[in-house]
Design a protein around this motif. Structure first.
Motif, PDB file in Angstrom:
ATOM      1  N   PRO A 295       0.829  -1.079  -0.052  1.00 58.63           N
ATOM      2  CA  PRO A 295       0.076  -0.019   0.032  1.00 58.63           C
ATOM      3  C   PRO A 295       0.731   1.167  -0.093  1.00 58.63           C
ATOM      4  N   GLN A 296       2.121   1.346   0.315  1.00 62.10           N
ATOM      5  CA  GLN A 296       3.060   2.323   0.393  1.00 62.10           C
ATOM      6  C   GLN A 296       3.425   2.780  -0.960  1.00 62.10           C
ATOM      7  N   GLY A 297       3.447   1.764  -1.936  1.00 57.87           N
ATOM      8  CA  GLY A 297       3.712   2.062  -3.407  1.00 57.87           C
ATOM      9  C   GLY A 297       5.291   2.020  -3.417  1.00 57.87           C
ATOM     10  N   LEU A 298       5.863   1.411  -2.667  1.00 59.48           N
ATOM     11  CA  LEU A 298       7.345   1.470  -2.448  1.00 59.48           C
ATOM     12  C   LEU A 298       8.151   0.045  -2.853  1.00 59.48           C
ATOM     13  N   VAL A 299       9.169   0.007  -3.451  1.00 56.88           N
ATOM     14  CA  VAL A 299       9.964  -1.185  -3.511  1.00 56.88           C
ATOM     15  C   VAL A 299      10.875  -1.425  -2.541  1.00 56.88           C
ATOM     16  N   PRO A 300      11.389  -2.524  -1.987  1.00 55.08           N
ATOM     17  CA  PRO A 300      11.081  -3.721  -2.354  1.00 55.08           C
ATOM     18  C   PRO A 300       9.756  -4.194  -1.714  1.00 55.08           C
ATOM     19  N   ALA A 301       9.255  -5.237  -2.188  1.00 58.43           N
ATOM     20  CA  ALA A 301       8.392  -6.127  -1.438  1.00 58.43           C
ATOM     21  C   ALA A 301       8.786  -7.585  -1.749  1.00 58.43           C
ATOM     22  N   LEU A 302       8.494  -8.484  -0.549  1.00 59.24           N
ATOM     23  CA  LEU A 302       8.732  -9.806  -0.704  1.00 59.24           C
ATOM     24  C   LEU A 302       7.543 -10.736  -0.546  1.00 59.24           C
ATOM     25  N   GLU A 303       7.107 -11.357  -1.583  1.00 56.66           N
ATOM     26  CA  GLU A 303       5.874 -12.200  -1.457  1.00 56.66           C
ATOM     27  C   GLU A 303       6.513 -13.616  -1.278  1.00 56.66           C
ATOM     28  N   LEU A 304       5.839 -14.082   0.077  1.00 55.34           N
ATOM     29  CA  LEU A 304       6.221 -15.421   0.245  1.00 55.34           C
ATOM     30  C   LEU A 304       5.315 -16.711  -0.222  1.00 55.34           C
ATOM     31  N   ASP A 305       5.750 -17.980  -0.163  1.00 59.38           N
ATOM     32  CA  ASP A 305       4.834 -18.820  -1.086  1.00 59.38           C
ATOM     33  C   ASP A 305       3.701 -18.948  -0.609  1.00 59.38           C
TER      34      ASP A 305
END
Length: 217
Positions: free
Chosen positions: A50-60
């Motif tokens: 929701p912050q519109g920033l990188v990075p993001a890490l999506e888990l399995d």
């Protein structure tokens, strides 16, 4: 795991270093911060972060982690070795302090959304924005120069969270013309980091989306 990444993002650069140091494999999805008004602002990505920033890490399992230092904390718990937080509590506190001086104080003031606000909402010139970037980047370097104790990394014979944050800040500072001449401790650590395979693999110039950006309009 899936890393939402952008080659020039200092925060994403930190996470790439940590992943490489720990040998944790991830898939990559590139979020171009400048294309089409910023892909990080698109609804599909905002649903992830929701912050519109990188990075993001999506888990399995679909869980999405945001904020680089929080992601690195997760990686430290997931894969404890090699340690990024020293075992000695004093050294650990000092490493965290140097990391936070960069990630929480110096880096945010040169972030794309801050710079965009200066230009678009406050009408600041390119020269004024460049001076702004250099000022805050230099203050961060001054603080870290006094905090670190090269050994040969910031505090230890192996990289810590401090080095993980320092290398991207050095890249950022040099990109905008800040000289490292006044900072011998930082120069020494940066030289050691530059020879380390994990830091080399994480460098912006080594990322697939760097070549794509260079080839684009």
């Amino acid at each position: 795991m899936l890393l939402y990444d952008y080659f020039r993002s200092s925060a994403a650069y930190r996470v790439r270093i940590a992943l490489a140091l720990k040998g944790v494999p991830v898939e990559r999805r590139f979020v171009h911060l400048l294309r089409d008004g910023g892909e990080q602002k698109q609804p599909a990505y905002l649903a992830k972060n929701p912050q519109g920033l990188v990075p993001a890490l999506e888990l399995d399992d679909g869980t999405v982690l945001t904020q680089s230092l929080a992601i690195i904390d997760y990686l430290e718990a997931l894969q404890p070795e090699p340690r990024l937080i020293p075992a000695d509590p004093i050294r650990a506190a000092r490493a965290r302090a140097a990391a936070l001086a960069i990630a929480c104080d110096a880096h945010p003031l040169g972030n794309l959304r801050v710079v965009s606000y200066l230009q678009q909402q406050l009408g600041q010139s390119e020269r004024a924005v460049l001076d702004w970037r250099r000022h805050w980047a230099s203050l961060g370097l001054e603080a870290v120069e006094a905090l670190i104790r090269p050994a040969p990394f910031c505090f230890c014979v192996t990289p810590t969270i401090a080095d993980v944050c320092l290398a991207p800040h050095v890249f950022y500072a040099e990109r905008f013309g800040v000289s490292l001449d006044p900072y011998p401790n930082i120069r020494a650590v940066a030289a050691v980091c530059a020879e380390h395979p994990a830091f080399q693999a994480a460098h912006p110039a080594a990322q697939p989306d760097a070549a794509e950006a260079a080839a684009g309009p």
